[in-house]
Design a protein around this motif. Structure first.
Motif, PDB file in Angstrom:
ATOM      1  N   TYR A  31       1.063  -1.249   0.048  1.00  0.00           N
ATOM      2  CA  TYR A  31       0.086  -0.041  -0.065  1.00  0.00           C
ATOM      3  C   TYR A  31       1.097   1.285  -0.147  1.00  0.00           C
ATOM      4  O   TYR A  31       2.075   1.285   0.550  1.00  0.00           O
ATOM      5  N   ASN A  32       0.535   2.155  -0.724  1.00  0.00           N
ATOM      6  CA  ASN A  32       1.201   3.674  -0.730  1.00  0.00           C
ATOM      7  C   ASN A  32       0.501   4.153   0.875  1.00  0.00           C
ATOM      8  O   ASN A  32      -0.795   4.039   1.213  1.00  0.00           O
ATOM      9  N   MET A  33       1.394   4.843   1.552  1.00  0.00           N
ATOM     10  CA  MET A  33       1.093   5.291   2.824  1.00  0.00           C
ATOM     11  C   MET A  33       1.327   7.008   2.746  1.00  0.00           C
ATOM     12  O   MET A  33       2.349   7.426   2.490  1.00  0.00           O
ATOM     13  N   GLY A  34       0.775   7.771   3.523  1.00  0.00           N
ATOM     14  CA  GLY A  34       0.720   9.170   3.672  1.00  0.00           C
ATOM     15  C   GLY A  34       0.009   9.985   4.874  1.00  0.00           C
ATOM     16  O   GLY A  34      -0.585   9.132   5.447  1.00  0.00           O
ATOM     17  N   TRP A  35       0.094  11.221   4.500  1.00  0.00           N
ATOM     18  CA  TRP A  35      -0.362  12.155   5.642  1.00  0.00           C
ATOM     19  C   TRP A  35      -1.198  13.254   4.895  1.00  0.00           C
ATOM     20  O   TRP A  35      -0.459  13.857   3.876  1.00  0.00           O
ATOM     21  N   PHE A  36      -2.301  13.605   5.516  1.00  0.00           N
ATOM     22  CA  PHE A  36      -2.844  15.015   5.177  1.00  0.00           C
ATOM     23  C   PHE A  36      -3.068  15.536   6.642  1.00  0.00           C
ATOM     24  O   PHE A  36      -2.998  15.146   7.419  1.00  0.00           O
ATOM     25  N   ARG A  37      -3.462  16.928   6.545  1.00  0.00           N
ATOM     26  CA  ARG A  37      -3.599  17.571   7.696  1.00  0.00           C
ATOM     27  C   ARG A  37      -4.708  18.733   7.321  1.00  0.00           C
ATOM     28  O   ARG A  37      -5.140  19.058   6.161  1.00  0.00           O
ATOM     29  N   GLN A  38      -5.618  19.163   8.351  1.00  0.00           N
ATOM     30  CA  GLN A  38      -6.487  19.729   8.285  1.00  0.00           C
ATOM     31  C   GLN A  38      -6.418  21.070   9.406  1.00  0.00           C
ATOM     32  O   GLN A  38      -6.526  20.777  10.725  1.00  0.00           O
ATOM     33  N   ALA A  39      -6.295  22.333   9.020  1.00  0.00           N
ATOM     34  CA  ALA A  39      -6.094  23.398   9.967  1.00  0.00           C
ATOM     35  C   ALA A  39      -7.392  23.988  10.054  1.00  0.00           C
ATOM     36  O   ALA A  39      -8.447  23.658   9.361  1.00  0.00           O
ATOM     37  N   PRO A  40      -7.490  24.556  11.285  1.00  0.00           N
ATOM     38  CA  PRO A  40      -8.916  25.151  11.553  1.00  0.00           C
ATOM     39  C   PRO A  40      -9.542  26.026  10.719  1.00  0.00           C
ATOM     40  O   PRO A  40      -8.722  26.892  10.003  1.00  0.00           O
ATOM     41  N   GLY A  41     -10.694  25.690  10.168  1.00  0.00           N
ATOM     42  CA  GLY A  41     -11.329  26.518   9.141  1.00  0.00           C
ATOM     43  C   GLY A  41     -10.882  26.442   7.675  1.00  0.00           C
ATOM     44  O   GLY A  41     -11.486  26.968   6.918  1.00  0.00           O
ATOM     45  N   LYS A  42     -10.162  25.379   7.615  1.00  0.00           N
ATOM     46  CA  LYS A  42      -9.699  25.147   6.284  1.00  0.00           C
ATOM     47  C   LYS A  42     -10.051  23.615   5.764  1.00  0.00           C
ATOM     48  O   LYS A  42     -10.270  22.814   6.654  1.00  0.00           O
ATOM     49  N   GLU A  43      -9.794  23.459   4.557  1.00  0.00           N
ATOM     50  CA  GLU A  43      -9.978  22.130   3.894  1.00  0.00           C
ATOM     51  C   GLU A  43      -8.870  21.376   4.159  1.00  0.00           C
ATOM     52  O   GLU A  43      -7.754  21.703   4.587  1.00  0.00           O
ATOM     53  N   ARG A  44      -9.060  19.860   4.336  1.00  0.00           N
ATOM     54  CA  ARG A  44      -7.925  19.007   4.618  1.00  0.00           C
ATOM     55  C   ARG A  44      -7.123  19.269   3.309  1.00  0.00           C
ATOM     56  O   ARG A  44      -7.637  19.284   2.244  1.00  0.00           O
ATOM     57  N   GLU A  45      -5.638  18.773   3.481  1.00  0.00           N
ATOM     58  CA  GLU A  45      -4.757  18.866   2.486  1.00  0.00           C
ATOM     59  C   GLU A  45      -3.518  18.009   2.433  1.00  0.00           C
ATOM     60  O   GLU A  45      -3.463  17.534   3.707  1.00  0.00           O
ATOM     61  N   PHE A  46      -3.171  17.858   1.499  1.00  0.00           N
ATOM     62  CA  PHE A  46      -2.177  16.732   1.164  1.00  0.00           C
ATOM     63  C   PHE A  46      -0.891  17.195   1.855  1.00  0.00           C
ATOM     64  O   PHE A  46      -0.670  18.158   1.817  1.00  0.00           O
ATOM     65  N   ASP A  89       1.654  25.170  10.461  1.00  0.00           N
ATOM     66  CA  ASP A  89       1.755  23.811  10.471  1.00  0.00           C
ATOM     67  C   ASP A  89       0.549  23.176  11.449  1.00  0.00           C
ATOM     68  O   ASP A  89       0.465  21.964  11.364  1.00  0.00           O
ATOM     69  N   THR A  90       0.177  24.209  12.157  1.00  0.00           N
ATOM     70  CA  THR A  90      -0.932  23.707  13.090  1.00  0.00           C
ATOM     71  C   THR A  90      -2.161  22.982  12.345  1.00  0.00           C
ATOM     72  O   THR A  90      -2.437  23.605  11.206  1.00  0.00           O
ATOM     73  N   GLY A  91      -2.509  21.961  12.990  1.00  0.00           N
ATOM     74  CA  GLY A  91      -3.637  21.215  12.482  1.00  0.00           C
ATOM     75  C   GLY A  91      -3.876  19.878  12.812  1.00  0.00           C
ATOM     76  O   GLY A  91      -2.999  19.401  13.476  1.00  0.00           O
ATOM     77  N   VAL A  92      -4.955  19.263  12.466  1.00  0.00           N
ATOM     78  CA  VAL A  92      -4.917  17.853  12.840  1.00  0.00           C
ATOM     79  C   VAL A  92      -4.475  16.908  11.598  1.00  0.00           C
ATOM     80  O   VAL A  92      -4.757  17.316  10.442  1.00  0.00           O
ATOM     81  N   TYR A  93      -3.484  16.015  11.963  1.00  0.00           N
ATOM     82  CA  TYR A  93      -2.912  15.349  10.924  1.00  0.00           C
ATOM     83  C   TYR A  93      -3.404  13.669  10.924  1.00  0.00           C
ATOM     84  O   TYR A  93      -3.550  13.177  11.692  1.00  0.00           O
ATOM     85  N   LEU A 106      -2.131   9.020  -4.171  1.00  0.00           N
ATOM     86  CA  LEU A 106      -2.228   9.234  -2.618  1.00  0.00           C
ATOM     87  C   LEU A 106      -2.197  10.571  -2.275  1.00  0.00           C
ATOM     88  O   LEU A 106      -2.368  11.191  -1.409  1.00  0.00           O
ATOM     89  N   ARG A 107      -1.931  11.621  -3.287  1.00  0.00           N
ATOM     90  CA  ARG A 107      -2.032  12.982  -3.127  1.00  0.00           C
ATOM     91  C   ARG A 107      -3.365  13.550  -3.102  1.00  0.00           C
ATOM     92  O   ARG A 107      -3.454  15.040  -2.916  1.00  0.00           O
ATOM     93  N   ARG A 108      -4.462  12.824  -3.483  1.00  0.00           N
ATOM     94  CA  ARG A 108      -5.621  13.255  -3.760  1.00  0.00           C
ATOM     95  C   ARG A 108      -6.386  12.539  -2.529  1.00  0.00           C
ATOM     96  O   ARG A 108      -6.599  11.442  -2.392  1.00  0.00           O
ATOM     97  N   GLU A 109      -7.447  13.461  -2.040  1.00  0.00           N
ATOM     98  CA  GLU A 109      -8.334  12.721  -1.073  1.00  0.00           C
ATOM     99  C   GLU A 109      -9.108  11.726  -1.450  1.00  0.00           C
ATOM    100  O   GLU A 109      -9.469  10.507  -1.050  1.00  0.00           O
TER     101      GLU A 109
END
Length: 125
Positions: A31-46, A89-93, A106-109
């Motif tokens: 499997y490819n593995m990766g990380w996204f993050r979502q900052a407050p008030g913003k969309e989740r990003e790669f 860089d603050t956000g939920v990862y 895996l760069r795209r949701e």
């Protein structure tokens, strides 16, 4: 596949954190593995991804040179070493995986097969 992320926390700007994401339920060596993050008030990003083979990595421009993604197939785990952290860089990862020969998928949701629960990263200025 179940994904459990850990390693988040509060750090000052310029500091470092290392996130881990352990997979269970099946072996994810293919499997490819990766990380996204979502900052407050913003969309989740790669953020970053690593291909299932050859160790090919992909990074968002905003983290290139500061973050390093790696994986340990023997332990079904992916890591994200984050250095020179900035307040932005603050956000939920979130960790994510997919079963696709194209690692860049895996760069795209829309390319994600499984999501983990997030871990909070807070960088203070």
């Amino acid at each position: 596949v179940q994904l459990q992320a850990s390693g988040g926390g509060l750090v000052q700007a310029g500091g470092s954190l290392r996130l881990s994401c352990a997979a269970s339920g099946r072996t994810v060596s293919s499997y490819n593995m990766g990380w996204f993050r979502q900052a407050p008030g913003k969309e989740r990003e790669f953020v970053a991804a690593i291909r299932w083979s050859r160790g090919i990595t992909y990074y968002a421009d905003s983290v290139k040179g500061r973050f390093t993604i790696s994986r340990d197939n023997a332990n079904n785990t992916v890591y994200l070493q984050m250095n020179s952290l900035k307040p932005e860089d603050t956000g939920v990862y979130y960790c994510a995986v997919n079963n696709n020969v194209d690692g860049s998928s895996l760069r795209r949701e829309s390319g994600v097969d499984y999501w983990g629960k997030g871990t909070q990263v807070t960088v203070s200025s």
